[in-house]
Motif scaffolding. Sequence first.
Motif: not given
Length: 181
Positions: A136, A157, A162, A164
């Motif tokens: 992330p 991410q 959250s 892609v």
Amino acid sequence: MNFNIRGENMQVTEALRDYVEKKIGRLDRYFESPLPTDVHVTLRVLRGESTIEVTIPLTGVIIRAEETHDDMYAAIDLVVEKLERQMRKHKTKLIRKARVDNSRGLVREAEPVAVADYLEDVEIDIVRTKRFDLKPMDAEEAVMQMDMLGHSFFVFQNSDTSDVNVVYRRHDGRYGLIEPK
């Protein structure tokens, strides 16, 4: 086809507009009926180089090509060649899918196509698969990671959503971000 032609850093002349419509209008031959879609064309001049960007949204796919050349008319010719290759590839894929569905006894409605237009047999050969964990991060950090790795794109991410996302380096040196809807 309905053409949406606009110019950036330049005036789109009537002769240039006619040339674009004539050349890109040839793509109609890949369909048995005229396309009821809009064709988005952007013509731009930057540092003495002419760039044309064409986007054609079709059912289930977007055909897009961009070409840069010293001469705008040459760039138009080159982008039409790219678009024709993409159209042939897309239509060949549709024909193959329809044949596979028919061989299994499935009835599938496909776009009407003329088989004679697809002389090239396109084979897609995936030679490498890569798996990795998505960390992330925000888009700016992803751009820094991409630059440090020396890649032209980077999958990550998004820490805010959250989802892609993909960041990529554009031909003009700036960056783009691809997000799912």
